[in-house]
Design an enzyme around this catalytic site. Sequence first.
Site, PDB file in Angstrom:
ATOM      1  N   GLU A 288       0.893  -1.171   0.000  1.00 52.93           N
ATOM      2  CA  GLU A 288       0.000   0.000   0.000  1.00 52.93           C
ATOM      3  C   GLU A 288       0.916   1.202   0.000  1.00 52.93           C
ATOM      4  O   GLU A 288       1.551   1.522   1.008  1.00 52.93           O
ATOM      5  CB  GLU A 288      -0.911  -0.040   1.238  1.00 52.93           C
ATOM      6  CG  GLU A 288      -2.146   0.831   1.094  1.00 52.93           C
ATOM      7  CD  GLU A 288      -1.921   2.270   1.495  1.00 52.93           C
ATOM      8  OE1 GLU A 288      -1.766   3.112   0.584  1.00 52.93           O
ATOM      9  OE2 GLU A 288      -1.870   2.566   2.694  1.00 52.93           O
TER      10      GLU A 288
ATOM     11  N   CYS B 140      -1.436   9.178   2.760  1.00 61.03           N
ATOM     12  CA  CYS B 140      -1.301   8.889   1.330  1.00 61.03           C
ATOM     13  C   CYS B 140      -2.574   9.222   0.556  1.00 61.03           C
ATOM     14  O   CYS B 140      -2.516   9.558  -0.626  1.00 61.03           O
ATOM     15  CB  CYS B 140      -0.902   7.433   1.120  1.00 61.03           C
ATOM     16  SG  CYS B 140      -1.936   6.247   1.999  1.00 61.03           S
TER      17      CYS B 140
END
Length: 479
Positions: free
Chosen positions: A251, A285
């Site tokens: 991720e 993010c």
Amino acid sequence: MASVDSPKMDFTKFHNTIDGKLTTTPTTRHGINPANKEALAEVPVSTQAEVDSAVAAARVAFKKWSKTTFDERSKALHAFADGLNNYKEEFAHLLVTEQGKPLFQAKGEIDMAVNFLKELSSLELPEEVLEDTEERKILGRYLPLGVVGGIVPWNYPVLLACGKIASSIYTGNTVIIKPSPFTPYCSLKLGELGLQYFPPGVFQVLSGGDDLGPMMTIHPGLDKISFTGSSETGKKVMESCSKTLKRVTLELGGNDAAIVCEDVDIEAIIPKVALVSFFCSSQICMMIKRLYVHEKIYDQFRDALVKHTEALKSGEGHTPDVFFGPIQNNMQYEKVKSLMEAINKEGVKPALGGKVEESKGYFITPTIIDNPPETSRIVTEEPFGPVLPLLKWSDEDDVIARANDTKMGLGASVWSKDLVRAERMARQLEAGGIWINSHFDVSPRVPVGGHKWSGIGSEFGVNGLKGYCNLQSLWLWKK
């Protein structure tokens, strides 16, 4: 299950958790409080010996743990979640000190971690009937992989650790968590807390330096690495894991675009847009990183966003009403400073901020950039700090192409009162998560994964759990 007379944890001392015991190492190191650059408590520096011991214990524990039922594993994880909730205040204050985020955001992270532990371990992952005829029945079974290594970043060290813990343990694996060297403290306390709820070797935590991650990714005794972090480091993780054909979930970073249409209620959405652009000082993010605003409302929107943002308070996370904490560490602080310097060299105009003011911590003045060129660094790179570019658009096809013109593909959003139009635009965006009139909504029941350079595989949801399993086809003949 925890005993009622379990000793209360001491949040001033920190140890590794190996094979059901608290351990330390001859060499120690310490983190830095990013709000004032003061040294924090000493933590272990794990070597190959600690990694080997933890892996050996995890492999032994896996033999029994893999034979437990989903229900047994769920009960243990729910009890662990309740234990974390009992220490919510201690974890939240420790998180502020080591990570820098404001206290209300730290408490929110602990609440989310508790919820994810419980919700992930309540999902069903049953055997699937792939075929059932008179002659045969074919089942699809999801079997645990073995030992999982969870590599956790510094921005959400509790939530992201707990996501990996829940996914690993609930599917029958054992797990070794490696926190970031910048934020080891809460993860080490999670390991200590876990001693009360899991058999030795099922859940372990190792603190160390930059060499600890490579020791784990190359180790033949680990069967999977779940990594959350930058795309560049993710490439190295994948390369290292390939040597032993480990399973990987990555991720990685994002450069999320948000497209604001001309029909929005500006005053209504400004607080929402600011929140999902600047939460955790933009060190997430899936924050909005590129904000495309229709030219018809651009000036009005920009001025409203500037007014709202400049009213948000910066400071140490325990200070009342603070929204912006510091950048978490010096490495990231220097990266954001470099980006700010590039903005000035490129002659890009800030509508707010644009300068790095000296302080005793790693603080960056919230900055909004006024319609920079699409080729400028602030548009093409992920800042991972409170620096947001606003860009004008007029043509729908053009703005979708601009939003997609990136190697990243983590998240994106469209903001409009016209939900038919918004959905039409949203369906053309290239990212793992797309929102309409929101951004960064997450749920333990919904997979999170990136397209392009933003990741491999997914975390959370049933699909995420399957990434912690081997799929087995079981053919049962009836005749």
